[in-house]
Design an enzyme around this catalytic site. Structure first.
Site, mmCIF file in Angstrom:
data_model
loop_
_atom_site.group_PDB
_atom_site.id
_atom_site.type_symbol
_atom_site.label_atom_id
_atom_site.label_comp_id
_atom_site.label_asym_id
_atom_site.label_seq_id
_atom_site.Cartn_x
_atom_site.Cartn_y
_atom_site.Cartn_z
ATOM 1 N N ASP A 17 0.829 -1.204 0.000
ATOM 2 C CA ASP A 17 0.000 0.000 0.000
ATOM 3 C C ASP A 17 0.868 1.260 0.000
ATOM 4 O OD1 ASP A 17 -2.402 1.303 -0.093
ATOM 5 O OD2 ASP A 17 -3.004 0.880 1.962
ATOM 6 N N HIS A 208 -8.133 -1.090 8.973
ATOM 7 C CA HIS A 208 -7.133 -0.492 8.068
ATOM 8 C C HIS A 208 -7.469 0.988 7.950
ATOM 9 C CE1 HIS A 208 -4.745 -0.513 4.134
ATOM 10 N NE2 HIS A 208 -5.433 0.617 4.039
ATOM 11 N N HIS A 210 -6.233 5.204 7.402
ATOM 12 C CA HIS A 210 -5.257 6.201 6.954
ATOM 13 C C HIS A 210 -5.316 7.370 7.934
ATOM 14 C CE1 HIS A 210 -4.189 4.727 2.750
ATOM 15 N NE2 HIS A 210 -4.897 3.761 3.310
ATOM 16 N N CYS A 241 -3.672 7.922 -1.092
ATOM 17 C CA CYS A 241 -4.717 7.503 -2.017
ATOM 18 C C CYS A 241 -4.707 8.453 -3.198
ATOM 19 C CB CYS A 241 -6.075 7.516 -1.330
ATOM 20 S SG CYS A 241 -7.406 7.065 -2.461
ATOM 21 N N ASN A 250 -1.069 5.754 5.321
ATOM 22 C CA ASN A 250 -1.630 4.809 6.282
ATOM 23 C C ASN A 250 -1.206 5.202 7.683
ATOM 24 O OD1 ASN A 250 -1.161 3.271 3.638
ATOM 25 N ND2 ASN A 250 -2.414 1.826 4.781
#
Lengths: 309, 309
Positions: A17, A208, A210, A241, A250
């Site tokens: 990621d 999960h 951010h 993103c 993240n």
């Protein structure tokens, strides 16, 4: 402080990621070095790469070579993202421990990120799961935009719970609730986590998040208080993103481990080793990274008292 | 999510705790403009300046002019830091609503920051309080290094509670629990806040945290869950501590307001106005500031869906 689980389990998603959106190419060797470094710190899992088309994500074009080249450490599961049947075939051939399927809970993000509807994602998952079942790999699904979509706005809890139900019916063994663009708040996280953990008490749910709006650690705290024990995080706070500019990455692995360890919650992680590894990131990616503990030191850090006093 | 109070009250300390450590001189006019801007956003209080010796903190040498020049808005209390009897006299003459006395809970920080022992601080407080009582100003005391000292390390809860007790006996009306160098963690914050709020249920306790290790919002969340309704924060996340290099500043006001408002907790604050004001800070102080919502936008922000989908 109310909570249910004493031990937490962390999956570092920086190699996937994080690196997928970096501008600077990270060599296969450096990726392997990063993953091997992470493997020795006591993390539960590492999301190492994505078996995606090299055209879609050029940064991860070396997925097979990365998985082949890393040193496997007992107790550390290697996870790869699998976007389709072909990716699943490649992942199974590579000998990973876990595959992570990704769908979006919102229509517009699904179209923008995956170029299909959530329904089409579920249909594809059925095929992938048929292929993977019996292979021994753990099958996880990540539900993007669980806490809101940057295009469509609110995503209802009923909609999210509905998708979780269908994923589990299909044979998914674990579900990650993903705050893809950092829209979640602690009250919302607590509500949803409480709800799924109560309903499916034997399924491992992963949060999960951010840190887009600074609430990353607060959201992890709220999830932990609601019974969540599994967390995705990225070393140094890498990630972001493409659809939400200005966003930071993240939630930062070492900052998360630091918070839990300071609270007396066991993470199983060697924090000093993790911080040392994080300190190598700016050179690897060519820019400063958002993690704070690597800059400030842990709360245990002592300073010499100013002279002359 | 468990909690006690629905409404929270925020004191913006940027003009004092933020500006005092800036390298660039901020003119009296600009300080007044900043405070006047804050006064219109619905904040509960603003810590406007410190009646400290200009030699000790040159940045705040214009304290009296600042207090004289600002526009007073009904319902918004103007607080000033008062380090000694002389500072108290000047503060009372200036017509502020609240004075904030500061002592350290740890010996070494007390010597380093105040050049006296905690006992000497308490003796001085007795004099200041005699002077201030009957004047109508609210008397608050801030207890630095409540959650740990960068020189001495751990500060026991018993020691902190002992100081709180003595402060209240002296006539202090409110107490701020200050995580001066960002060492606190949510479990520790919850324990202490729970303890003091239970024991002194009619005293307004304020949590003052720095975001040094990324736990600022998580600590505020934990305090709120434990019954704390008053928070110090600094616009843009200004601030820091000269004794803990690498540290970021106070928890960021607009990020804190954003979190609470997203959770459905009323702050009384006009978040858009606060964000607009925060956007003026980089020019005012000559550098980027740590606040995240001003960069990412609120969670309600929507993006246009990528073209061609």
């Amino acid at each position: 402080m109310s909570h249910r689980g004493e031990r937490v389990y962390i999956n570092d998603v920086a190699p996937r990621d994080g690196l997928q959106i970096e501008k600077q190419w990270v060599t296969t060797e450096d990726k392997i070095r990063l993953i091997d470094g992470l493997s020795t710190t006591g993390l539960d899992k590492i999301e190492a790469t994505s078996f995606v088309s090299p055209k879609a994500i050029p940064n991860l074009a070396d997925a097979a070579k990365v998985v082949e080249g890393i040193r496997r450490v007992p107790g550390v599961d290697i996870v790869v993202l699998v976007p389709n049947v072909k990716g699943c075939e490649r992942a199974l051939a590579s000998g990973v421990d876990e595959i992570n399927l990704v769908m979006s809970a919102s229509d517009s993000h699904s179209r923008a990120n995956l170029r299909m509807t959530p329904e089409q994602s579920l249909q594809q998952f059925a095929e992938i799961i048929r292929l993977a079942q019996g292979s021994g790999v753990f099958i996880n699904a990540s539900l993007s935009t669980t806490f809101g979509c940057p295009f469509d706005g609110d995503v209802s809890e009923a909609r999210v719970v509905g998708f979780v139900e269908r994923l589990l019916e299909l044979g998914v063994q674990g579900v990650s609730l993903c705050d893809t663009t950092g829209m979640a708040n602690p009250a919302q996280v607590a509500r949803l986590c409480e709800s799924v953990v109560t309903r499916w008490s034997r399924t491992p749910f992963t949060l999960h998040v951010h840190n887009t709006r600074g609430m990353g650690l607060a959201n992890c705290l709220a999830a932990w208080q609601s019974g969540i024990q599994h967390f995705d995080a990225a070393l140094g706070g890498l990630g972001g993103c493409p659809f939400a500019p200005g966003a930071t990455g993240n939630v930062c692995t070492e900052d998360l481990v630091h918070m839990f360890e300071q609270m007396g919650v066991d993470t199983g992680v060697d924090l000093e080793a993790l911080i040392a590894l994080s300190a190598t990131l700016p050179e690897l990616v060519g820019h400063d990274v958002p993690g704070q503990v690597v800059k400030a030191g842990t709360s245990d850090r002592r300073y010499p008292c100013p002279a002359g006093l």
